[in-house]
Design a protein around this motif. Structure first.
Motif, short mmCIF file in Angstrom:
data_model
loop_
_atom_site.label_atom_id
_atom_site.label_comp_id
_atom_site.label_asym_id
_atom_site.label_seq_id
_atom_site.Cartn_x
_atom_site.Cartn_y
_atom_site.Cartn_z
N ASP A 284 -63.35 -12.80 -25.65
CA ASP A 284 -63.91 -12.11 -25.10
C ASP A 284 -63.30 -11.38 -24.51
O ASP A 284 -62.95 -10.51 -23.24
N LEU A 285 -61.93 -11.60 -23.93
CA LEU A 285 -60.69 -11.81 -23.23
C LEU A 285 -59.45 -11.15 -24.74
O LEU A 285 -59.34 -12.14 -25.37
N THR A 286 -58.25 -11.02 -23.98
CA THR A 286 -57.34 -10.18 -24.63
C THR A 286 -56.32 -11.01 -23.51
O THR A 286 -56.53 -10.37 -22.57
N LYS A 287 -54.97 -11.45 -23.73
CA LYS A 287 -54.31 -12.35 -23.38
C LYS A 287 -52.97 -11.83 -24.35
O LYS A 287 -52.65 -11.99 -25.33
N ILE A 288 -51.54 -10.69 -23.52
CA ILE A 288 -50.68 -9.55 -23.75
C ILE A 288 -49.76 -10.40 -23.28
O ILE A 288 -49.28 -9.90 -22.19
N ALA A 289 -48.48 -11.11 -23.82
CA ALA A 289 -47.46 -11.44 -22.93
C ALA A 289 -46.07 -9.82 -23.54
O ALA A 289 -45.98 -10.48 -24.91
N ILE A 290 -45.95 -10.16 -22.84
CA ILE A 290 -44.76 -9.11 -21.88
C ILE A 290 -44.16 -9.33 -21.56
O ILE A 290 -43.53 -10.59 -20.84
N SER A 291 -42.33 -8.56 -22.30
CA SER A 291 -40.86 -9.21 -21.88
C SER A 291 -40.47 -7.85 -21.47
O SER A 291 -40.39 -6.77 -22.30
N LEU A 292 -39.88 -7.27 -20.32
CA LEU A 292 -38.69 -6.18 -20.42
C LEU A 292 -37.88 -6.84 -19.77
O LEU A 292 -37.55 -7.40 -18.82
N SER A 293 -36.36 -6.03 -20.33
CA SER A 293 -35.35 -6.21 -19.34
C SER A 293 -34.69 -5.34 -19.41
O SER A 293 -34.23 -3.96 -20.25
N GLU A 294 -34.02 -4.66 -18.20
CA GLU A 294 -32.78 -3.47 -17.60
C GLU A 294 -31.46 -3.88 -16.96
O GLU A 294 -31.37 -5.25 -16.60
N LYS A 295 -30.14 -3.40 -17.74
CA LYS A 295 -29.22 -3.08 -16.57
C LYS A 295 -28.54 -2.53 -16.65
O LYS A 295 -29.21 -1.04 -16.89
N ARG A 296 -28.38 -2.70 -15.34
CA ARG A 296 -27.68 -2.01 -14.30
C ARG A 296 -26.50 -1.58 -13.57
O ARG A 296 -26.19 -3.11 -13.58
N LYS A 297 -26.12 -0.89 -12.60
CA LYS A 297 -24.75 -1.54 -11.46
C LYS A 297 -25.24 -2.37 -10.78
O LYS A 297 -24.16 -3.10 -11.24
N SER A 298 -26.33 -1.93 -9.93
CA SER A 298 -26.73 -2.95 -8.88
C SER A 298 -28.16 -4.08 -9.26
O SER A 298 -28.69 -3.30 -9.91
N PRO A 299 -28.00 -5.01 -8.68
CA PRO A 299 -29.79 -5.81 -8.42
C PRO A 299 -30.73 -4.52 -8.24
O PRO A 299 -31.99 -4.41 -8.88
N GLU A 300 -30.30 -4.04 -7.16
CA GLU A 300 -31.39 -2.93 -6.59
C GLU A 300 -32.50 -1.87 -7.99
O GLU A 300 -33.32 -1.63 -7.80
N GLU A 301 -31.22 -1.69 -8.96
CA GLU A 301 -31.56 -0.94 -9.45
C GLU A 301 -32.50 -1.02 -10.29
O GLU A 301 -32.71 -0.67 -11.48
N ALA A 302 -31.54 -2.31 -11.00
CA ALA A 302 -32.66 -3.20 -12.17
C ALA A 302 -34.13 -2.94 -11.27
O ALA A 302 -34.85 -3.11 -12.23
N THR A 303 -34.27 -3.79 -10.28
CA THR A 303 -35.00 -4.20 -10.42
C THR A 303 -35.83 -3.38 -10.04
O THR A 303 -36.87 -3.30 -10.55
N LYS A 304 -35.57 -1.92 -9.71
CA LYS A 304 -36.78 -0.44 -9.14
C LYS A 304 -37.03 -0.62 -10.85
O LYS A 304 -38.40 0.38 -11.20
N LEU A 305 -36.23 0.16 -11.73
CA LEU A 305 -36.65 0.40 -12.95
C LEU A 305 -38.18 -0.50 -13.43
O LEU A 305 -38.86 0.06 -14.16
#
Length: 267
Positions: free
Chosen positions: A57-78
């Motif tokens: 009765d439960l579904t577990k979906i493992a997800i991942s997301l990777s982004e590259k930007r010029k600054s840590p703030e930009e990558a984090t916000k995206l």
């Protein structure tokens, strides 16, 4: 054999015995030798197992997301924006009670590895003193737990549209702890019932419980686990599905027990 031969051989054995005892005597104050005595009483040894199959009765979906930007703030916000969009998409699908649990969040500097004259990378590892800096990469890993097994395709489509990678889809039960206790009880009841049948059939009665352990494959005398035989611990099978067949199927919970009772004379 003459007396002289006997004395020579006895002397050699005494010398060997004295040499063998030296290490024991030297460390007698610092070590304790514990010997396990084997219970010589007649006993009945039983191995039994319990098994429950139930719908997920439960579904577990493992997800991942990777982004590259010029600054840590930009990558984090995206990444934050895309996860917020995924949550909104789940809500629109009527999965308001779902939760997205963050498993890891990492930052790493990205370098363009230098190449040789043939255009091949000079190394498989980045070197800040040699390679060119090329921004920051943020990597996010999470598990979305859905209290349903019916909307999987729509959830995967929503994740794909946002560029979120799906690493795995597995199924579970919200009553897992309850089922684990049930299979343990089933295994214990089976063991007791079988032991009583054997005791009565052999003209005796079931005496005191001498030992009990989860798992099978133990030596009945010492209840010590024998390697490569059975399982030493409770086995709860973690269900999984084939990547292309998105269907919950059945979950299986299993437990096994080894128990040993004294065999007493019939009253």
């Amino acid at each position: 054999m003459g007396n002289g031969d006997f004395i020579v051989k006895l002397s050699r054995y005494a010398l060997v015995l004295a040499v063998a005892l030296l290490p024991t005597c030297a460390f007698a104050q610092d070590s304790t030798i514990v010997r396990q005595e084997i219970d010589k009483r007649p006993y009945i040894y039983i191995e039994a197992s319990g098994r429950i199959e139930t719908a997920a009765d439960l579904t577990k979906i493992a997800i991942s997301l990777s982004e590259k930007r010029k600054s840590p703030e930009e990558a984090t916000k995206l990444i934050s924006d895309k996860i917020a969009q995924l949550r909104a998409a789940l809500t629109q699908l009527g999965i308001a009670d779902s939760s997205v649990e963050t498993k890891s969040f990492q930052f790493a500097k990205v370098y363009l590895i230098a190449k040789d004259k043939k255009g091949e990378p000079v190394s498989s590892f980045a070197d800040p003193d040699r390679d060119k800096f090329d921004g920051f990469r943020a990597t996010y890993n999470a598990v979305a737990t859905l209290a349903t097994t019916d909307r999987i395709g729509e959830v995967l489509s929503s994740a794909s549209a946002l560029g979120i990678e799906v690493n795995s889809v597995t199924f579970a039960s919200s009553r897992e702890a309850e089922f684990v206790e049930q299979v343990r009880k089933i295994a214990a009841d089976k063991a007791r019932s079988r032991a009583e049948v054997y005791a009565q059939s052999l003209g005796g009665t079931l005496g005191d419980l001498l030992n009990v352990k989860e798992g099978t494959g133990y030596n009945p005398d010492t209840m010590a686990y024998t390697p490569l035989e059975g399982y030493a611990d409770l086995a709860v099978l973690d269900p999984s599905t084939a990547p292309m067949a998105i269907a919950p199927g059945k979950l299986t919970y299993e437990a096994s027990v080894s128990a040993k009772w004294a065999l007493a004379p019939a009253k």
